[in-house]
Design a protein around this motif. Structure first.
Motif, PDB file in Angstrom:
ATOM      1  N   PRO A 187       0.780  -1.164   0.090  1.00 55.41           N
ATOM      2  CA  PRO A 187      -0.235   0.137   0.019  1.00 55.41           C
ATOM      3  C   PRO A 187       0.763   1.399  -0.187  1.00 55.41           C
ATOM      4  N   ASP A 188       2.067   1.091   0.702  1.00 52.66           N
ATOM      5  CA  ASP A 188       2.792   2.430   0.741  1.00 52.66           C
ATOM      6  C   ASP A 188       3.435   2.665  -0.550  1.00 52.66           C
ATOM      7  N   LEU A 189       3.957   1.536  -1.057  1.00 52.13           N
ATOM      8  CA  LEU A 189       4.369   1.846  -2.538  1.00 52.13           C
ATOM      9  C   LEU A 189       3.421   2.440  -3.587  1.00 52.13           C
ATOM     10  N   LEU A 190       2.199   1.887  -3.596  1.00 52.80           N
ATOM     11  CA  LEU A 190       1.139   2.595  -4.478  1.00 52.80           C
ATOM     12  C   LEU A 190       0.837   3.905  -4.283  1.00 52.80           C
ATOM     13  N   ARG A 191       0.926   4.318  -2.864  1.00 53.70           N
ATOM     14  CA  ARG A 191       0.464   5.652  -2.246  1.00 53.70           C
ATOM     15  C   ARG A 191       1.796   6.263  -3.036  1.00 53.70           C
ATOM     16  N   SER A 192       2.954   6.008  -2.703  1.00 55.23           N
ATOM     17  CA  SER A 192       4.129   6.820  -3.247  1.00 55.23           C
ATOM     18  C   SER A 192       4.008   7.115  -4.651  1.00 55.23           C
TER      19      SER A 192
ATOM     20  N   HIS B  36       1.364  11.257  -9.766  1.00 52.51           N
ATOM     21  CA  HIS B  36       0.366  11.293 -10.647  1.00 52.51           C
ATOM     22  C   HIS B  36      -0.729  12.411 -10.365  1.00 52.51           C
ATOM     23  N   ALA B  37      -0.765  13.546 -11.291  1.00 53.34           N
ATOM     24  CA  ALA B  37      -1.650  14.570 -10.685  1.00 53.34           C
ATOM     25  C   ALA B  37      -2.927  14.055 -11.359  1.00 53.34           C
ATOM     26  N   ALA B  38      -3.975  14.272 -10.590  1.00 55.38           N
ATOM     27  CA  ALA B  38      -5.574  14.037 -10.748  1.00 55.38           C
ATOM     28  C   ALA B  38      -6.248  15.078 -10.536  1.00 55.38           C
ATOM     29  N   GLY B  39      -7.466  15.069 -11.390  1.00 52.60           N
ATOM     30  CA  GLY B  39      -8.592  16.041 -11.126  1.00 52.60           C
ATOM     31  C   GLY B  39      -9.049  15.678  -9.745  1.00 52.60           C
ATOM     32  N   VAL B  40      -9.758  16.697  -9.422  1.00 53.64           N
ATOM     33  CA  VAL B  40     -10.574  16.667  -7.772  1.00 53.64           C
ATOM     34  C   VAL B  40     -12.007  16.773  -8.331  1.00 53.64           C
ATOM     35  N   ALA B  41     -12.812  15.907  -7.697  1.00 54.90           N
ATOM     36  CA  ALA B  41     -14.350  15.928  -7.835  1.00 54.90           C
ATOM     37  C   ALA B  41     -14.707  15.481  -6.567  1.00 54.90           C
TER      38      ALA B  41
ATOM     39  N   HIS C 104       1.126  14.975  -5.353  1.00 57.84           N
ATOM     40  CA  HIS C 104       2.208  15.192  -4.268  1.00 57.84           C
ATOM     41  C   HIS C 104       1.334  15.603  -2.686  1.00 57.84           C
ATOM     42  N   GLY C 105       0.201  14.932  -2.748  1.00 50.06           N
ATOM     43  CA  GLY C 105      -0.647  15.126  -1.291  1.00 50.06           C
ATOM     44  C   GLY C 105      -1.049  16.375  -1.084  1.00 50.06           C
ATOM     45  N   ARG C 106      -1.307  17.332  -1.889  1.00 46.58           N
ATOM     46  CA  ARG C 106      -1.922  18.626  -1.860  1.00 46.58           C
ATOM     47  C   ARG C 106      -2.983  19.103  -3.165  1.00 46.58           C
ATOM     48  N   PHE C 107      -3.643  19.807  -2.953  1.00 45.44           N
ATOM     49  CA  PHE C 107      -4.275  20.601  -3.822  1.00 45.44           C
ATOM     50  C   PHE C 107      -3.467  21.372  -4.684  1.00 45.44           C
TER      51      PHE C 107
END
Length: 183
Positions: free
Chosen positions: A30-35, A40-45, A175-178
């Motif tokens: 799970p940590d590797l997947l999160r890292s 990966h930049a993703a749109g926010v919905a 990277h963990g932020r908006f």
């Protein structure tokens, strides 16, 4: 080699024979997947639904699945406070957030928050689904499948109504932020 034969082999200089590793590979976890997905930049919905009370959560896993019929998908954790309502909902709302809506995204991501309290502007949309005001675009969708996927469910839904005409630029998560798009 005879004169009529061609040499199809390629000469490669010694420094091009191997590619140096970028890092030491790690076992999947799970940590590797999160890292990896922090990069990966993703749109926010925000996904909403209505049961006894309206529910919603911030999603970065929203995808367009098909144009005909118009299908979308997103993932939701089964431990999410929204899951019990989403597990039964016939219809859901999907809202594409603008770069000016970081606080709204954070509110819907926060566990235990009063997401539909005084500070959230919304109205009842088609099929009774909560529709958030001021978003870039929204859809109301009919749920067609809930697919088990580890500790999540992948929800597939067909769009039945919406509005694509909000103004502004999309909110991104990276990277963990908006974040916002840069020119």
């Amino acid at each position: 080699m005879q004169p009529s034969q061609k040499d199809n082999s390629m000469t490669v200089s010694p420094e091009l024979r191997t590619v140096p590793p970028l890092g030491v590979p790690r076992q999947a976890s799970p940590d590797l997947l999160r890292s990896v997905f922090r990069r990966h930049a993703a749109g926010v919905a925000v996904v909403t639904a209505h049961g006894e009370h309206p529910v919603g959560f911030t999603a970065t896993s929203l995808n367009s699945v098909a144009a005909e019929p118009p299908l979308i998908s997103f993932g939701v954790g089964v431990s999410s406070s929204s899951w019990p309502v989403l597990a039964e909902a016939e219809h859901i709302g999907v809202h594409i957030l603008g770069e000016h809506q970081q606080e709204l995204a954070a509110l819907f991501a926060r566990s235990g928050a009063d997401r539909f309290g005084e500070g959230t502007r919304w109205s009842t949309g088609p099929e009774g689904v909560p529709v958030l005001d001021g978003v870039l675009a929204w859809l109301v969708c009919r749920v067609v499948a809930r697919v088990p996927a580890g500790d999540h469910r992948i929800v597939i839904a067909q769009a039945i109504a919406g509005d694509p005409d909000g103004a502004g630029r999309p909110l991104l998560y990276h990277h963990g932020r908006f974040n916002a798009l840069r020119d």
